[in-house]
Design an enzyme around this catalytic site. Sequence first.
Site, PDB file in Angstrom:
ATOM      1  N   ASP A 131      40.173  23.997  47.779  1.00  0.00           N
ATOM      2  CA  ASP A 131      41.253  24.392  48.878  1.00  0.00           C
ATOM      3  C   ASP A 131      42.521  23.447  48.660  1.00  0.00           C
ATOM      4  O   ASP A 131      42.185  22.353  49.253  1.00  0.00           O
ATOM      5  CB  ASP A 131      40.568  24.787  49.967  1.00  0.00           C
ATOM      6  CG  ASP A 131      41.694  24.926  51.054  1.00  0.00           C
ATOM      7  OD1 ASP A 131      42.664  25.491  51.082  1.00  0.00           O
ATOM      8  OD2 ASP A 131      41.337  24.761  52.242  1.00  0.00           O
TER       9      ASP A 131
ATOM     10  N   ASP B  38      43.269  26.310  54.372  1.00  0.00           N
ATOM     11  CA  ASP B  38      42.938  27.460  55.238  1.00  0.00           C
ATOM     12  C   ASP B  38      41.507  27.537  54.925  1.00  0.00           C
ATOM     13  O   ASP B  38      40.941  28.545  55.646  1.00  0.00           O
ATOM     14  CB  ASP B  38      43.657  28.659  54.973  1.00  0.00           C
ATOM     15  CG  ASP B  38      43.414  28.998  53.451  1.00  0.00           C
ATOM     16  OD1 ASP B  38      42.557  28.289  52.670  1.00  0.00           O
ATOM     17  OD2 ASP B  38      43.946  30.140  53.035  1.00  0.00           O
TER      18      ASP B  38
ATOM     19  N   ASP C 123      42.031  28.107  46.286  1.00  0.00           N
ATOM     20  CA  ASP C 123      43.278  28.743  45.954  1.00  0.00           C
ATOM     21  C   ASP C 123      43.730  28.286  44.636  1.00  0.00           C
ATOM     22  O   ASP C 123      42.951  27.550  44.012  1.00  0.00           O
ATOM     23  CB  ASP C 123      44.375  28.591  47.121  1.00  0.00           C
ATOM     24  CG  ASP C 123      44.161  27.045  47.300  1.00  0.00           C
ATOM     25  OD1 ASP C 123      44.488  26.273  46.347  1.00  0.00           O
ATOM     26  OD2 ASP C 123      44.176  26.655  48.707  1.00  0.00           O
TER      27      ASP C 123
ATOM     28  N   ASP D 130      39.212  39.022  36.089  1.00  0.00           N
ATOM     29  CA  ASP D 130      38.333  40.041  36.236  1.00  0.00           C
ATOM     30  C   ASP D 130      39.007  41.257  36.423  1.00  0.00           C
ATOM     31  O   ASP D 130      40.097  41.512  36.970  1.00  0.00           O
ATOM     32  CB  ASP D 130      37.630  39.747  37.581  1.00  0.00           C
ATOM     33  CG  ASP D 130      36.121  40.094  37.670  1.00  0.00           C
ATOM     34  OD1 ASP D 130      35.797  41.082  37.237  1.00  0.00           O
ATOM     35  OD2 ASP D 130      35.443  39.045  37.917  1.00  0.00           O
TER      36      ASP D 130
ATOM     37  N   ASP E 267      34.357  44.492  35.173  1.00  0.00           N
ATOM     38  CA  ASP E 267      33.206  44.782  36.302  1.00  0.00           C
ATOM     39  C   ASP E 267      32.434  45.864  36.167  1.00  0.00           C
ATOM     40  O   ASP E 267      33.068  46.989  35.941  1.00  0.00           O
ATOM     41  CB  ASP E 267      33.891  44.716  37.626  1.00  0.00           C
ATOM     42  CG  ASP E 267      33.024  44.528  38.871  1.00  0.00           C
ATOM     43  OD1 ASP E 267      32.494  43.498  38.946  1.00  0.00           O
ATOM     44  OD2 ASP E 267      33.123  45.353  39.593  1.00  0.00           O
TER      45      ASP E 267
ATOM     46  N   GLU F 223      30.503  43.529  31.765  1.00  0.00           N
ATOM     47  CA  GLU F 223      29.337  43.622  32.616  1.00  0.00           C
ATOM     48  C   GLU F 223      28.679  45.019  32.836  1.00  0.00           C
ATOM     49  O   GLU F 223      29.572  45.889  33.271  1.00  0.00           O
ATOM     50  CB  GLU F 223      29.744  43.082  34.201  1.00  0.00           C
ATOM     51  CG  GLU F 223      28.462  42.804  35.163  1.00  0.00           C
ATOM     52  CD  GLU F 223      28.597  43.097  36.469  1.00  0.00           C
ATOM     53  OE1 GLU F 223      27.678  42.478  37.341  1.00  0.00           O
ATOM     54  OE2 GLU F 223      29.374  43.965  36.869  1.00  0.00           O
TER      55      GLU F 223
ATOM     56  N   HIS G  33      28.130  34.551  39.999  1.00  0.00           N
ATOM     57  CA  HIS G  33      28.315  34.419  41.660  1.00  0.00           C
ATOM     58  C   HIS G  33      27.439  35.665  42.279  1.00  0.00           C
ATOM     59  O   HIS G  33      27.622  35.708  43.496  1.00  0.00           O
ATOM     60  CB  HIS G  33      29.950  35.000  41.694  1.00  0.00           C
ATOM     61  CG  HIS G  33      30.180  36.364  41.219  1.00  0.00           C
ATOM     62  ND1 HIS G  33      30.285  36.587  39.883  1.00  0.00           N
ATOM     63  CD2 HIS G  33      30.344  37.357  41.911  1.00  0.00           C
ATOM     64  CE1 HIS G  33      30.444  37.944  39.735  1.00  0.00           C
ATOM     65  NE2 HIS G  33      30.769  38.326  40.908  1.00  0.00           N
ATOM     66  N   ASP G  34      26.755  36.473  41.397  1.00  0.00           N
ATOM     67  CA  ASP G  34      25.696  37.282  42.058  1.00  0.00           C
ATOM     68  C   ASP G  34      24.408  36.835  41.934  1.00  0.00           C
ATOM     69  O   ASP G  34      23.499  37.624  42.538  1.00  0.00           O
ATOM     70  CB  ASP G  34      25.957  38.681  41.178  1.00  0.00           C
ATOM     71  CG  ASP G  34      27.399  39.299  41.320  1.00  0.00           C
ATOM     72  OD1 ASP G  34      28.103  39.214  42.384  1.00  0.00           O
ATOM     73  OD2 ASP G  34      27.667  39.968  40.223  1.00  0.00           O
TER      74      ASP G  34
HETATM   75  C1  GLC Z   1      29.885  43.358  40.282  1.00  0.00           C
HETATM   76  C2  GLC Z   1      30.406  41.892  40.662  1.00  0.00           C
HETATM   77  C3  GLC Z   1      29.805  41.837  42.093  1.00  0.00           C
HETATM   78  C4  GLC Z   1      30.439  42.857  42.992  1.00  0.00           C
HETATM   79  C5  GLC Z   1      30.007  44.390  42.167  1.00  0.00           C
HETATM   80  C6  GLC Z   1      30.856  45.389  42.758  1.00  0.00           C
HETATM   81  O1  GLC Z   1      28.583  43.180  39.948  1.00  0.00           O
HETATM   82  O2  GLC Z   1      29.923  40.928  39.821  1.00  0.00           O
HETATM   83  O3  GLC Z   1      30.056  40.687  42.611  1.00  0.00           O
HETATM   84  O4  GLC Z   1      29.784  42.922  44.242  1.00  0.00           O
HETATM   85  O5  GLC Z   1      30.271  44.330  40.809  1.00  0.00           O
HETATM   86  O6  GLC Z   1      32.224  45.264  42.410  1.00  0.00           O
END
Ligand code: GLC
Length: 571
Positions: free
Chosen positions: A39, A43, A47, A116, A211, A268, A339-340
């Site tokens: 950051d 905030d 960023d 993404d 995604d 994904e 991140h998931d």
């Molecule tokens: C994918 C993303 C995840 C998101 C989901 C809905 O799995 O990696 O973070 O919550 O899609 O967009």
Amino acid sequence: MLLRYRVLVSNSDTTGVVADENWWKEAVFYQIYPRSFNDTDGDGVGDLGGIRAKVDYLDYLGVDCVWLNPIYASPGVDNGYDIADYRTIDPTIGDMDQWERLLEELHNHDIRLIMDLVINHTSDQHMWFQQSRDETEPYADYYYWQSEPNNWESHFEDSAWSYDEKREAYYLHLFADAQPDLNWENPTVRDELYDIVSWWLERGIDGFRMDVINVISKAHGLPDGDPETPSLTGSEHFINGPRMHEYFNELADDGLGSYNDDIVTVGECAEIDPETAVDVTGRKSNALDMTIFFEHMGLDRNEGWESCEWSLSELKSIMQKWQETTEDGAWLSLYHSNHDQPRGLSRFGDEEYRYRSATMVATWLHGHRGSPFVYQGEEIGMSNVSFESPAQLRDVWAKNFWKRQERAGKDFEQVRDRIEEFSRDNARTPMQWNDEPNAGFSDSEPWIDVADDYETVNVAAQRGAERSVLEYYRKLIRLRDEDDVITYGDFELLAPEHEQVYAIKRSLQSADYTLLIICNFAAEPLTFEPPLSVDLAAEDVTVALGNEPDPALPPILELRPYESAIYRLHD
Ligand code: GLC
């Protein structure tokens, strides 16, 4: 702008490696979760300026391509996966001018950038959805509306349908109720999305991570699903749906267009199996270069945030199946963290042996055939965190999970273990740069708590330190730059039944050595003799990399807890 990989070598006579070389097969990717990276405007949210300030760090680490989680205008219900405007940067994260400067800075360092692409759904605040609620043309059929819901379940809520008072109808959302699914049956919707794809490509990016891209096609008429399915009810009607390949080919032609040869597209794909992964990466459609698959991520859990026992031989058989099925036709992204997912170190390694197990798990992953993805913080051994109260949760999935438990009369302590094991917040705590307040991530209170261990686990402490996860990652990444066998070599799993050692052989016709990758997945030392079909003399073996100095040399290996090593076995 100078990009190392612009010139693609194909059918190279000099190396004799497989014909279809691509820059993205040779790349190590680095995933940045922008709100938690750095950051600079004070905030408490990361960023674009913060990422730009760390391009030198990415260069030092040696990664080749950055994947940015969504940075578009969004109300932030799912941290950016609910997009309100695809062509605008969210003001908390920056603006277009800063984004262009970031792209330039990355390219100046020979680092590519992929964005993404979230086109299965939008935010309910997107102008399209707002107009659709009013049935204003042409938006009325941009989403799925029905007078009665079917029985499909959503990932983050119970039902995949919510009622809209304005339109007096239900709309479909496979994720949170603020993430309505776009109606891909509608050709106008598809054209809008392809325009967005082209718009970003024209700005000079190097590709997309797409995604949940294999759920865009839903079975015609949206029939009820089988409630007995082990997965979400209805999933047989939306995973790899009937028109998926048609849409993918159209996306390739009308969206990716002539850029498709040079860029990378990483899909994904929920619940995908290896044969379908081959289909979507060229056998039946052309939009994807590689898939993000999930099977290894399901090993330690049942549905519904319940953990279960897993064995190393199960992990091996999953990875082997994926490696072998995709051998000839498909490419994979390799990851143990993102991140998931909870932190890979906490799942596959051991926080007590942070250095050794973080480096062992990395060696294991990078030892497979595919492109490794490093998730921010993984390279310094960041691990899962603890949550003392529900007020610390930020992830919509975790919050909804907790709300359901609370409604069922549970108190937080009764479900805390499950939340600490599975919450996506584990991966989203701020990047730990140094031992200063807020781990050097921000001057203000971060949007999500910093992990307690930041004073010892941080970049500053590890940079240049001899025995550090960070320095090990640098060597592992560099090895890929120098060694075609690790990139393109055939995969062979050794000792598939062994429950403590993961052993891999990689070989390439044109190379005069094979690689042997050995990982001890336990805190117990052991003696292991890799089942090699050749007799090796000591002078035939060199060590390419090890997480401890002087690893034992084959044929008989004395392995220390969580020790790993990569050997070259010369002909
Ligand atoms: C994918 C993303 C995840 C998101 C989901 C809905 O799995 O990696 O973070 O919550 O899609 O967009």
